[in-house]
Design a protein around this motif. Sequence first.
Motif, mmCIF file in Angstrom:
data_model
loop_
_atom_site.group_PDB
_atom_site.id
_atom_site.type_symbol
_atom_site.label_atom_id
_atom_site.label_comp_id
_atom_site.label_asym_id
_atom_site.label_seq_id
_atom_site.Cartn_x
_atom_site.Cartn_y
_atom_site.Cartn_z
ATOM 1 N N SER A 184 -4.438 -3.608 -5.001
ATOM 2 C CA SER A 184 -3.738 -2.911 -3.927
ATOM 3 C C SER A 184 -4.476 -1.633 -3.510
ATOM 4 C CB SER A 184 -2.315 -2.605 -4.384
ATOM 5 O OG SER A 184 -1.861 -1.406 -3.886
ATOM 6 N N GLU A 237 -9.690 1.613 2.199
ATOM 7 C CA GLU A 237 -8.333 1.951 2.612
ATOM 8 C C GLU A 237 -8.212 3.401 3.079
ATOM 9 O OE1 GLU A 237 -5.641 -0.372 2.403
ATOM 10 O OE2 GLU A 237 -7.374 -1.688 2.157
ATOM 11 N N GLY A 253 0.820 -1.212 0.000
ATOM 12 C CA GLY A 253 0.000 0.000 0.000
ATOM 13 C C GLY A 253 0.852 1.259 0.000
#
Lengths: 310, 410, 424
Positions: free
Chosen positions: C376, B307, A113
């Motif tokens: 990702s 995220e 990430g």
Amino acid sequence: METILFSLLNGVIYGLLLFMLSSGLTLIFSMMGILNFAHASFYMLGAYFAYSFTQVTSFWLALIFAPILVGLFGAAVERWGLRKVHANGHVAELLFTFGLAYLIDEVVKIIWGKNTVDYQIPHALDFPLFELFGAQYPAYRMFILVVAVAMLAVLWYLLKRTRIGLIIQASLTHPHMVGHLGHNVPRIFMAVFGAGCALAALAGVIGGNYLTTEPSMATFMGPVVFVVVVVGGLGSLEGAFIASLLIGLMQTFAISISASFGDIFGWAGLSPTSELGSITISSLAPMLPFLMLVLILMIRPNGLMGTREV
Amino acid sequence: MKRIMSAALAAMVLAVPAGQAMSETLKIAFIDPLSGPFGGTGDAGLRHWEHAANLVNADDGVNGNQVEIIGFDNKINPKESLIQLQKAIDQGVRYIAQGNGSSVASALIDAIDKHNKRNPGEEVLFLNYAAVDPVFTNDRCSFWHFRFDSDADMKMEAVTDWINNKPEIKKVYIIGQDYSFGKAVAAAAVKMIGEKRPDIEIVGNELHPLGKVKDFTPYIQKMISSEADAVITGNWGADMVLLVKAATSSGHDVPYLTYYAGGLGAAAAMGEGAVGRVLTVSEVNTNLDTPGAQDELIDGFEDKYTEISYYYQRVFNAMNMLDMAATKADSIDPTKVAMALEGMEYETPYGTVTMRADNHQILQSLYMSTFSKDVKRDVEKTGLGWVSGEGDKIEAADTAMETSCKMSRP
Amino acid sequence: MTDNISISPVNLAPTSAEKFRARIVPLLFMVAILLVIPLFSPSRTAYSLLAAIGINIVFALSYNMLLGRGGLLSFGHAVYFGLGGYAAMHAMRAVELGESGFWSGFPIFGLPIVGFAAGALAGAIIGWPSCRRSGTPFAMISLGVAELIAAAGFMFASVFGGEEGITGDRMNGPELFGLSMGPLSDIYIFIAVWTFIGTASMYAFTRTPLGKLSEATRDNPERVQFIGFSPVRIRYMVFIFAGAFAGMAGAMAAVNYEIFTPDALSLNPSGFVLLMAYIGGIRYFPGPIVGAIVLTLMQSMLSDFTEAWLLYLGVLFISIVTFAPSGLSGVMYGSYTAVRQEGLGGSLQKVKLKLPAFTLIFLGMLVLIETSVRKSNGHGEVFEFFGLSLPFTSPITWLLIAGPIIAGVALLWKAKTDDQGDQP
């Protein structure tokens, strides 16, 4: 007194961290002539591997296995990458590592990430060791010191007291002669490159949680490592050690000096409120290593302890 | 060789259509870093804009026009941003959103000014959502630039107001990055503390080079020796995180008043050690009491982008104000929308915000938030988040500053 | 002794027709391209990309004066680009103010001259200590100097304008050639003229005695010393010229963008110019031109299609370093001579296995990279490939990754064993 003691302590710790990071590069650079631009990327890989290890196992296993894994990866890079490029000369090798650094940066971002990962100091070491003039001294810093000194001792023993060390030392200064004596120099190169990367990774395991573990940590740490290696001198671990400590101490001491150019050169008519005069010594501290790099290369291209010109 | 070059050039020249007519959709070009070291920050901003656009689209769009957000990667480089700006204009974009990097904002403001002057009828409007250099709404203000974030001075106003209510703070240490923003923060802090609390002593005013310091412990030692009761810093990114980490490990237990501790990735990097020690100034935090609709909005965002934590309320403010302005002007022409935006008031779930007409700076209430373990909504799955208590809110009107802006209107 | 030997050397010098073909025709060709482009009435995008390409061509060529021609690896070439640009920017502001006599009469069109002078001056000052070394010490000194100057760029706001940099307006001063310098088409002419001047004069430089000596110093400094020249002096002079042309490119950038910020001095653009020159090919004069075109397009256009463009850039660079050290221009030149010698069929026969092999490997990697990047990000986006949607967990995706890569490697392996079979 207080300032001096603190600066001394901090400077030594920072210097040791730098040494852990740059000792591998010194080995690689002196032996193979490769200025490994991806060295700091291996440092980053070490930190990320350690982070992944701590997710499933413990920090202590990470301390052992992350450097080994990164070392194997480094050896593979040497075997199937650098060795191919070797025929095209040192500039090509350097550029290969330059490109590799780009690549590792991007791949790390894909796998772990784009943001900082939560890699923290293990709880067993997360306590203040002692208190000095009101400031706590964290135990983890002492741990860094212990690991760095242990690493230095092991490295020194390996290089000076074992047969492998003798061969490596000989290859550091006379690679051709070692080849003529019948040793498999490419394999030595591969081993040294792998070991150098493992050392960088060890620094990553230790430094990743002490500082931060994020995708730009390699770019952040990169240039200063070269300074250590070049200033220390080619083929000299002692030189790298002294240069690391010197840079660590110089930086921390400079930070504690609040005087500005205006204060120092006031006699020459420099006003402390002018743009140049208002710059303080402490604000220049992080730039000092680069100043040192340029000066050393101009005055003494062998570096502090080196025997050959870079 | 040359032939290849000519082929490449010809292909390129032909491939790009020369200027398209305005279509039914209102296109907003999001020009920010989407790759490289700051790619994560830019991506988070883009997702906020996209989410805000989706919400507006679901509600009949901006004055009936569907909104489309197009991301342009500027690699946080001013020159590259100008190329991307031209690409955006070619694609019929008349609205630009950008926020990361005052250097980029400066380049865009200048370029858009010149573009609008040199190409009447093709005006472009700049919606700045995070570049906080005060100069953009003062000496270098422009009719084509609207800022939806509070500028650095306004945030310092909030920080110093907070200090003002804490009589136990007698000594303050200022540390910043050695460039225009760090210097501006330091200067504002010195000036405002001097005005509000002349009894406070500034025991340190330190600048360090941008992004070059790895170990901040020596600086922390200096702060401890100076017996500072609070630390003010405009640091961002690694410089902010490393500063806080060094403070944690040295046990320096005073409030750290920051601008950017709420930023992306900071919470995970600072870790639990920073709890209760670090404060940040921002227009909202996600643990404020709000109507249920706002909670749903935040949930919707965080469920969609797992995220990223909800951070830029101002992006939603900007999108809704754009909608209101277009409705008021009954047009999506940038000049008319800009006129309508001037002086506009908008009810957010957190209070009223106003777009000043004289310098195009938003006035919004600001909160001092403390890093905390005990939170309803954490950030980035760390279990840690930001909370505010009594006296942490600074009203919108109190953040208004005098402006030196002399705006020339079309 | 020598008197007795009659010397009748074969005249190996090129005839004037050959000279014309090799030296003048490519330049005329360049002029033709530059003249033809505006006929396509390019869009804004095309114009701004062309301007960026022109600037990068001059910058990359100036860098290659050091790396390719002089054998000097520099990590700080953007310093001269930046200082030249800043000088031009300050000159542009002086023209805007129009107070002093000299600047008020200075046409903006001529600013690259200012950049050239500033770059030369910076090169003369910084080059003096650094050029006494070559090889790695030179590279390291350039790195250190670049770090120092980049840091200074942020510290001295009166000169460099702090983070926001300094801006100017190019529509001031006397007009030259009837160009107001406002519209992009005017800027195109400006960039085209100076790109040509830069390219032509840097090409001319390679023909001068100094240019020749610089190549000699790269290959064997000791011999250069034997024939009575000082390698240090030669390096120093080449360094000054390289700095000057970089400064010229900087001034072109200043006029084109009308803003200059301190990050133009930093290590990033220095690294980028190294990539441009090397990917293009440092052994051929047009190499950096190819590199500048390819990389500028990659930087500005590829990022529209994939956020992993930096990864592709890294892969391209590593492949060039590993498989084609003479760069893209080397590959082009190599295939051109191969086709001329063996005919199209013969040369295709040679690469009949390698070409599809590399294509297959690239395809597999493309799918791998694109699906991983989307995974990702965690935004639940799915990679669409020719209308085929490829989620990260689907077996088809992994088939499309593994299949081409394995097939490609197998083909390469076969090509390798075939080669060995041909030449035992």
